[in-house]
Design a protein around this motif. Structure first.
Motif, PDB file in Angstrom:
ATOM      1  N   ARG A  43       1.914   5.336   1.865  1.00 21.07           N
ATOM      2  CA  ARG A  43       1.395   6.463   1.086  1.00 21.07           C
ATOM      3  C   ARG A  43       0.309   6.002   0.118  1.00 21.07           C
ATOM      4  O   ARG A  43      -0.709   6.663  -0.028  1.00 21.07           O
ATOM      5  N   ARG A  44       0.532   4.861  -0.532  1.00 15.97           N
ATOM      6  CA  ARG A  44      -0.498   4.328  -1.437  1.00 15.97           C
ATOM      7  C   ARG A  44      -1.776   3.994  -0.684  1.00 15.97           C
ATOM      8  O   ARG A  44      -2.878   4.282  -1.153  1.00 15.97           O
ATOM      9  N   TYR A  46      -2.817   5.312   2.158  1.00 23.49           N
ATOM     10  CA  TYR A  46      -3.455   6.559   2.575  1.00 23.49           C
ATOM     11  C   TYR A  46      -4.154   7.234   1.397  1.00 23.49           C
ATOM     12  O   TYR A  46      -5.241   7.787   1.547  1.00 23.49           O
ATOM     13  N   GLU A  47      -3.536   7.183   0.225  1.00 23.96           N
ATOM     14  CA  GLU A  47      -4.166   7.768  -0.961  1.00 23.96           C
ATOM     15  C   GLU A  47      -5.458   7.025  -1.303  1.00 23.96           C
ATOM     16  O   GLU A  47      -6.464   7.642  -1.646  1.00 23.96           O
ATOM     17  N   GLN A  48      -5.428   5.701  -1.206  1.00 20.92           N
ATOM     18  CA  GLN A  48      -6.629   4.915  -1.488  1.00 20.92           C
ATOM     19  C   GLN A  48      -7.732   5.223  -0.481  1.00 20.92           C
ATOM     20  O   GLN A  48      -8.891   5.347  -0.844  1.00 20.92           O
ATOM     21  N   ALA A  50      -8.056   7.996   1.179  1.00 14.31           N
ATOM     22  CA  ALA A  50      -8.516   9.357   0.914  1.00 14.31           C
ATOM     23  C   ALA A  50      -9.476   9.385  -0.266  1.00 14.31           C
ATOM     24  O   ALA A  50     -10.485  10.095  -0.247  1.00 14.31           O
ATOM     25  N   GLU A  51      -9.182   8.607  -1.297  1.00 14.02           N
ATOM     26  CA  GLU A  51     -10.078   8.531  -2.453  1.00 14.02           C
ATOM     27  C   GLU A  51     -11.418   7.927  -2.054  1.00 14.02           C
ATOM     28  O   GLU A  51     -12.468   8.380  -2.488  1.00 14.02           O
TER      29      GLU A  51
END
Length: 161
Positions: A43-44, A46-48, A50-51
């Motif tokens: 999840r981390r 994927y968040e990175q 996405a950012e």
């Protein structure tokens, strides 16, 4: 064997089964904890991603005849080719690398399509024509328009000026 002996034997069997199940349950709990950690890490990541991709324009999905398809936008609608789906970006790169008009079979060969098999290039021809219709390429597909590398009746594509 008396009834008491049967009960005692069955109790021993059930105790052994309970021990085996408890051991298996402990293994399952450990694996579930490992999966939870892996899920948090992903999840981390994927968040990175996405950012990082927030600045880039992603290909847009639209509904056509009840199916979800990737939209190929007009060149005037977007800033760069990053808005195109991946396979269209690859085709655009191949045409750019050619430095001039390119025939469909040359693009197909570069993409690893069997160009000698009849009909294998038709989907590619359609995609290149779509890029040309939307302003990403300059298409020369009619028989009365010739380019240096094309023959009458053959389509070639080039980057527009």
């Amino acid at each position: 064997m008396s009834s008491l002996e049967k009960i005692a034997a069955r109790r021993i069997e059930l105790d052994q089964l309970a021990e085996a199940l408890a051991k298996r349950l402990a293994e399952v709990d450990v694996e579930r904890e490992e999966l939870a950690v892996a899920e948090r890490v992903l999840r981390r990541l994927y968040e990175q991603e996405a950012e990082a991709a927030a600045g880039a324009v992603a290909p847009q999905r639209v509904q056509v005849a009840g199916r979800s398809v990737l939209k190929v936008p007009h060149r005037s609608e977007v800033a760069d080719a990053a808005a195109l789906p991946g396979d269209y970006q690859r085709m655009l790169q191949i045409v750019k690398a050619a430095g001039g008009p390119v025939m469909v079979k040359d693009v197909g060969a570069e993409l690893g399509i069997e160009v000698a098999v009849p009909g294998r290039l038709e989907p590619l021809r359609g995609k290149l024509a779509k890029l040309a219709a939307r302003g990403w390429l300059h298409g020369a597909g009619c028989t009365n328009y010739r380019t240096a590398r094309s023959r009458p009746g053959r389509e070639s594509f080039a980057i527009p000026p």
